[in-house]
Design a protein around this motif. Structure first.
Motif, PDB file in Angstrom:
ATOM      1  N   ASP A  60      -0.696   4.352  -0.663  1.00  0.00           N
ATOM      2  CA  ASP A  60      -1.680   5.438  -0.694  1.00  0.00           C
ATOM      3  C   ASP A  60      -1.121   6.707  -0.051  1.00  0.00           C
ATOM      4  N   TRP A  81       0.851  -1.198   0.000  1.00  0.00           N
ATOM      5  CA  TRP A  81       0.000   0.000   0.000  1.00  0.00           C
ATOM      6  C   TRP A  81       0.883   1.243   0.000  1.00  0.00           C
ATOM      7  N   ASP A  96      -1.704  -0.582  -4.123  1.00  0.00           N
ATOM      8  CA  ASP A  96      -2.593   0.578  -4.035  1.00  0.00           C
ATOM      9  C   ASP A  96      -1.761   1.858  -4.064  1.00  0.00           C
ATOM     10  N   ASP A 135      -4.049  -0.178  -8.308  1.00  0.00           N
ATOM     11  CA  ASP A 135      -5.043   0.886  -8.184  1.00  0.00           C
ATOM     12  C   ASP A 135      -4.308   2.223  -8.130  1.00  0.00           C
TER      13      ASP A 135
END
Length: 416
Positions: free
Chosen positions: A287, A285, A305, A325
């Protein structure tokens, strides 16, 4: 076979066991080598002479067992036992005489006196006694080794608080050796090192972070870089591994090349100009992370992500972003190194709604099934394509609804 296992265990213990100085270590190795030889010779006599030779073997095993229990590493057998090992020759007569136990005899030696005092040692009883004794000795070796690891673990961890960065750095690499030699300790040590990085690489105040981010010489301190290297070099053990949590740390200029950060929590991390090429980051991740001008070439970012992540100016040739993503990520100015191996960016199935691809180079990129369209449900606009280079890119099956394609370069591109 059991005797052979015990001999091997003793010799391994001599190499890895308690003595810390080299002289004592050499003495222990020599002594256990002699003990292993005597056990081997006693075992050979049992194979030649049968149950009549078992009492001597049992006596040796019981002595070793008791000495291990008392931590008498350098006298596992007395000198008389080592020099008077059973020699090849005729089988001894049944019912050998047995010396009474000395004052310091242990539990197993006292049992031996009872067992071997019988006129004839029943084969099954003797063999069962031998097997139990060997198992007890091997268990004692394992417990001692575990105690040794625990002692080393505690002493090593304590050094992480030393004032000297050199001591702390050396300690971190000592932790790596413990992780390698004792895999069961790895999860706890991963947590310790993750916490260490979070403590020693805290995100500075906004103004200071901006100044450091602009300084091309910014790098993590040596101890922090060492912790990152050890974390990324760990042996993966599927679900038993804890998540590496480096959230909201300042790691501008860090070197994570070729390291394994599978399923790591890197949300909010500052990785400006960091080197991640060839690294394994699948399912991690990122983000809200700051990763401008980072080198991502040949890295594995599959299913990662990157929601609202700053990736402007990254180098991403050969990187794998399949099913990643990248919603609302800033990929403006993402570039490619000039290479002759045909490495391409893989964005197959990537979610890219709201991303900024302005002036990004996606020559030969794979975007099959990628979603660059606007998301009406979430109120997210389509991907920004101002000056984006899609030369020879494969966008078959990609979603482009709502994108403004007027200024993008589509030479040779395979469009949906």
């Amino acid at each position: 076979m059991r005797i052979a296992e015990l001999r091997a265990g003793l010799q391994e213990f001599a190499r890895e066991g308690p003595p810390a100085d080299s002289d004592r270590r050499a003495e222990l190795e020599e002594h256990t080598g002699q003990v292993a030889r005597v056990l081997h010779e006693a075992m050979g006599q049992v194979l030649r002479d049968g149950t009549t030779a078992l009492p001597m073997l049992i006596q040796l095993l019981a002595t070793v067992q008791d000495r291990l229990h008392d931590s008498r590493w350098l006298v596992l057998l007395d000198h008389s036992m080592l020099s008077g090992a059973p020699a090849p020759g005729p089988a001894p007569a049944p019912g050998p005489a047995v010396t009474a136990p000395t004052a310091d005899s242990g539990r197993w030696q006292r049992y031996v006196v009872i067992a071997t005092a019988l006129p004839t040692v029943p084969a099954l009883l003797a063999l069962g006694f031998t097997a139990v004794t060997i198992s007890q000795a091997k268990d004692m070796l394992r417990l001692t080794e575990r105690d040794q690891v625990a002692s080393s673990y505690n002493e090593t961890i304590a050094n992480l608080g030393d004032k000297s960065i050199n001591v702390r750095t050396s300690t971190i690499f000592a932790i790596q050796r413990i992780m390698r030699d004792s895999p069961r300790e790895q999860p706890a040590l991963v947590e310790v090192l993750s916490s260490y990085v979070r403590e020693h690489a805290k995100m500075p105040a906004k103004a200071q972070a901006e100044r450091m981010r602009k300084d091309v010489k910014s790098r993590p301190a040596d101890d922090v870089q060492a912790a990152l290297t050890v974390l990324g070099s760990r042996q993966l053990d599927s679900e038993a591994d804890p998540v590496i949590n480096l959230r909201d740390t300042f790691l501008a200029g860090a070197n994570l090349s070729g390291l394994n950060f599978y399923n790591a929590d890197l949300r909010g991390v500052d990785l400006t100009r960091a080197e991640l090429q060839g690294g394994y980051f699948e399912e991690s991740w990122f983000d809200g992370a700051q990763m401008s001008e980072a080198i991502l070439s040949d890295g594995d970012f599959e299913e990662c992500d990157f929601l609202r992540t700053d990736l402007h100016g990254v180098w991403w040739d050969g990187a794998d972003f399949e099913d990643a993503d990248l919603t609302e990520a800033d990929l403006s100015g993402a570039n490619l190194f000039e290479r002759e191996d045909g490495a391409m960016v893989d964005l197959e199935g990537a979610e890219m709604s709201g991303a900024d691809l302005s002036e990004a180079n996606l020559t030969d990129a794979l975007l099959m099934g990628a979603d660059l369209s606007k998301d009406n449900d979430q109120g997210i606009p389509a991907t920004k394509l101002a000056g984006t280079n899609f030369t020879n890119a494969d966008l078959s099956g990609a979603l482009l609804d709502g994108t403004d394609r007027k200024t993008a370069i589509w030479d040779g591109a395979h469009l949906p």
